[in-house]
Design an enzyme around this catalytic site. Structure first.
Site, PDB file in Angstrom:
ATOM      1  CG  ASP A  38      -1.733   1.142   1.211  1.00 51.63           C
ATOM      2  OD1 ASP A  38      -3.066   0.965   1.007  1.00 51.63           O
ATOM      3  OD2 ASP A  38      -1.524   2.239   1.660  1.00 51.63           O
ATOM      4  CE1 TYR A  43       0.730   7.860   2.575  1.00 54.96           C
ATOM      5  CE2 TYR A  43       1.162   5.733   1.763  1.00 54.96           C
ATOM      6  CZ  TYR A  43       0.213   6.522   2.427  1.00 54.96           C
ATOM      7  OH  TYR A  43      -0.886   6.146   3.012  1.00 54.96           O
ATOM      8  CE  LYS A  68      -3.491   4.630   0.400  1.00 47.51           C
ATOM      9  NZ  LYS A  68      -2.261   4.582   0.867  1.00 47.51           N
ATOM     10  CG  HIS A 101      -4.397   9.569   0.078  1.00 46.15           C
ATOM     11  ND1 HIS A 101      -3.208   9.683  -0.185  1.00 46.15           N
ATOM     12  CD2 HIS A 101      -4.590   9.281   1.364  1.00 46.15           C
ATOM     13  CE1 HIS A 101      -2.261   9.121   0.966  1.00 46.15           C
ATOM     14  NE2 HIS A 101      -3.186   8.981   1.778  1.00 46.15           N
TER      15      HIS A 101
END
Ligand code: NAP
Length: 273
Positions: A38, A43, A68, A101
């Site tokens: 994930d 990120y 996402k 997200h």
């Protein structure tokens, strides 16, 4: 999932894994046996995930990769460009699951519906095998269903013993949406908990393991984050024991409600980084 595809119930999450360390972390996780990763554009480490996948030699069909859409790209054209970037970063021609997200109800004139319609394009063209949402509240799910008729495959929300997010979990279940529980071990807080320690001692496991087992028995999907290979092994060893009803209830009894959130409230979160 409600689209007929399957998802591994346990994976590894890479939130806050530094980009330079991500390929090593994901390589270690694949070695341990994880097949579900994930990540998210937010990120900043999709490249590292892609590098590890390529290096592993594991067939792409055996892996389940989620990413996402970042908050700054909800408008349809920007979402299309951002999705191209996600695939380029991962170096693959598809993701197994792509999520919005955050709903950002106070941004984009409250419109997350056109963003959702854009994700349906990615599913139709095969580049996102499944599509879903993250941090959607009950009302947000209702709007997607009413205005598009397309039900997300998953809703990834914060959920752990201290904040169980029950109303959203129930709305997910009623609509045929699987719940993915983020921060499943409450970012490590469960390790200090006397009730969880007692359950762990009774079954001869660790606090993280019994908490992950509690999620799995409730039917949720989890992907605890760790950069340490020993913890990857620990978090993966959760399929050879069970919690009985009393042990499940002891952990369920720890709910403190929304004050125990570790992250922001989706109703007000509006960060566009
Ligand atoms: N959709 C969203 O908005 C959203 C938000 C947050 C997270 N997520 C996803 O959910 C994943 C997991 O959530 P999270 O990372 O926030 O929290 P988490 O998995 O509940 O906790 C991670 C923390 O627990 C520690 N840890 C891991 N395994 C452990 C063990 N066996 N014993 C003791 N400590 C342990 C880790 O430390 P070390 O790394 O030092 O081992 C890290 O500090 C993320 O990586 C991300 O993929 C999604």
């Amino acid at each position: 999932m409600n689209d007929g595809r399957t998802i591994p119930q346990l994976g590894i999450g890479v939130f806050q894994v530094p980009p330079a360390e991500t390929a090593r972390v994901v390589r270690d996780a694949l070695e341990v046996g994880y097949r579900h990763i994930d990540t998210a554009e937010m990120y900043g480490n999709e490249r590292g995930v892609g590098e590890a996948i390529r290096d592993s030699g594991i067939a792409r069909e055996e892996l389940f990769v989620t990413s996402k859409l970042n908050n700054g790209f909800h408008r349809p054209d920007e979402a299309r460009r951002a999705f191209d970037q996600t695939l380029a970063g991962l170096g693959t021609d598809h993701v197994d699951l792509f999520l919005i997200h955050w709903p950002l109800p106070t941004r984009y004139d409250g419109d997350f519906v056109s963003t959702w319609e854009t994700l349906t394009e990615f599913q139709r063209d095969g580049r996102a095998r499944s599509i879903g949402v993250s941090n959607f509240q009950v009302e947000h799910l209702r709007r997607l269903a009413d205005e598009t008729g397309v039900v997300p495959a998953v809703n990834q929300v914060e959920a752990h013993p201290y904040f169980q997010n029950q109303a959203v979990r129930e709305a997910n279940r009623a609509a045929g949406i699987l719940t993915e529980a983020w921060a499943p071990i409450a970012k490590g807080r469960v390790v200090e908990d006397p009730v969880i320690a007692k359950v762990a001692a009774d079954v001869g496991r660790t606090p993280a393991q019994v908490t992950l087992r509690w999620h799995l028995q409730r039917g949720d999907i989890v992907f605890p984050k760790t950069t340490h290979v020993e913890r990857m092994q620990e978090n993966f060893a959760v399929f050879d024991f069970e919690l009985d009803d009393a042990q499940m209830q002891a952990i369920t009894g720890l709910d403190e409600g929304p004050t125990a959130r570790t992250g922001p409230d989706p109703e007000t979160f509006d960060f566009l980084g």
